[in-house]
Design an enzyme around this catalytic site. Structure first.
Site, mmCIF file in Angstrom:
data_model
loop_
_atom_site.group_PDB
_atom_site.id
_atom_site.type_symbol
_atom_site.label_atom_id
_atom_site.label_comp_id
_atom_site.label_asym_id
_atom_site.label_seq_id
_atom_site.Cartn_x
_atom_site.Cartn_y
_atom_site.Cartn_z
ATOM 1 N N GLY A 17 -1.038 -19.611 -43.876
ATOM 2 C CA GLY A 17 -0.362 -19.334 -42.652
ATOM 3 C C GLY A 17 -1.511 -19.754 -41.603
ATOM 4 O O GLY A 17 -2.457 -20.519 -41.882
ATOM 5 N N CYS A 18 -1.387 -19.209 -40.268
ATOM 6 C CA CYS A 18 -2.301 -19.559 -39.183
ATOM 7 C C CYS A 18 -3.834 -19.597 -39.644
ATOM 8 O O CYS A 18 -4.329 -18.563 -40.189
ATOM 9 C CB CYS A 18 -2.077 -18.741 -37.879
ATOM 10 S SG CYS A 18 -3.119 -19.062 -36.612
ATOM 11 N N PHE A 19 -4.659 -20.617 -39.558
ATOM 12 C CA PHE A 19 -5.781 -20.825 -40.055
ATOM 13 C C PHE A 19 -6.747 -19.913 -39.206
ATOM 14 O O PHE A 19 -7.952 -19.550 -39.803
ATOM 15 C CB PHE A 19 -6.665 -22.273 -39.982
ATOM 16 C CG PHE A 19 -6.225 -23.016 -38.898
ATOM 17 C CD1 PHE A 19 -6.258 -22.528 -37.522
ATOM 18 C CD2 PHE A 19 -6.136 -24.639 -38.880
ATOM 19 C CE1 PHE A 19 -5.892 -23.572 -36.534
ATOM 20 C CE2 PHE A 19 -6.060 -25.196 -37.883
ATOM 21 C CZ PHE A 19 -6.074 -24.885 -36.494
ATOM 22 N N TRP A 20 -6.504 -19.344 -38.194
ATOM 23 C CA TRP A 20 -7.443 -18.366 -37.255
ATOM 24 C C TRP A 20 -7.589 -17.184 -38.138
ATOM 25 O O TRP A 20 -9.031 -16.610 -38.548
ATOM 26 C CB TRP A 20 -6.908 -18.006 -35.935
ATOM 27 C CG TRP A 20 -6.512 -19.365 -34.964
ATOM 28 C CD1 TRP A 20 -7.261 -20.599 -34.963
ATOM 29 C CD2 TRP A 20 -5.747 -19.006 -33.952
ATOM 30 N NE1 TRP A 20 -6.801 -21.244 -34.057
ATOM 31 C CE2 TRP A 20 -5.984 -20.519 -33.234
ATOM 32 C CE3 TRP A 20 -5.015 -18.128 -33.341
ATOM 33 C CZ2 TRP A 20 -5.116 -20.693 -32.123
ATOM 34 C CZ3 TRP A 20 -4.287 -18.644 -32.454
ATOM 35 C CH2 TRP A 20 -4.263 -19.733 -31.659
ATOM 36 N N HIS B 239 -3.055 -11.943 -40.512
ATOM 37 C CA HIS B 239 -3.682 -11.814 -41.512
ATOM 38 C C HIS B 239 -4.334 -10.321 -41.720
ATOM 39 O O HIS B 239 -4.988 -10.065 -40.617
ATOM 40 C CB HIS B 239 -4.680 -12.923 -41.900
ATOM 41 C CG HIS B 239 -3.925 -14.198 -42.290
ATOM 42 N ND1 HIS B 239 -3.875 -14.909 -41.054
ATOM 43 C CD2 HIS B 239 -3.478 -14.887 -43.400
ATOM 44 C CE1 HIS B 239 -3.166 -16.216 -41.634
ATOM 45 N NE2 HIS B 239 -2.990 -16.066 -42.953
#
Length: 169
Positions: free
Chosen positions: A12-15, A155
């Site tokens: 998912g979004c790496f942030w 996350h």
């Protein structure tokens, strides 16, 4: 730095992944970037086929590849194909980029432990892809949630370790 190892994952979004991994025991550095795609020098606006992933630099005397994977499966939903939270598309796929046969086998073992646990509704759709190259994301994406503490993330820790239940720690 020679004593350290690197792991490459996408979920998912790496942030959000970077923000949670940066403070894990044994993790010495994290960097967000692009893996497994079609073009060289990908950017946030042009990364066809690439997953938003993270490079984790870790001390194998303090944590293991297996423990990194255990945490990976606790902070994202590995049962949704090409989706995490509101993010959809292959950029948000669940993938482990293995660097050698040992990591591939370890990944297969941990996926089986996760599936056997029954904690997720369905089996993991996490893919295993051979690592080729990690392309760092632009500077504005590095440490994004440190710079923007109220920024978007999907996350979070959903449960405790999978490994202790299986005697695998």
């Amino acid at each position: 730095m020679d004593k350290y190892k690197k792991a490459y994952i996408a979920g998912g979004c790496f942030w959000g992944m970077e923000d949670l991994f940066r403070v894990r025991p044994g993790v010495k550095d994290t960097e967000v970037g692009y893996l497994g795609g079609e073009n060289e020098n990908p950017t946030y606006r042009n990364h066809p086929g690439h997953a938003e992933g993270i490079e984790i630099t870790y001390d194998p005397n303090e944590t293991s590849f297996r423990e990194i994977l255990d945490y990976f499966f606790r902070i994202h939903n590995p049962t949704t194909l090409d989706q995490q939270g509101n993010d959809r598309g292959s950029s948000y796929r669940s993938t482990i980029f293995f660097q050698n046969e040992e990591e591939k086998k370890e990944s297969e073992t941990v996926i089986q432990i996760v599936n056997d646990s029954g904690r997720w509704k369905g089996d993991a759709v996490t893919t295993l892809e051979p690592f080729t190259v990690f392309w760092p994301a632009e500077p504005e994406h590095q440490d994004y949630l440190v710079k923007h503490p109220n920024g978007y993330t999907c996350h979070f820790e959903r449960f405790g370790t999978f490994l202790k239940e299986q005697g695998q720690a």
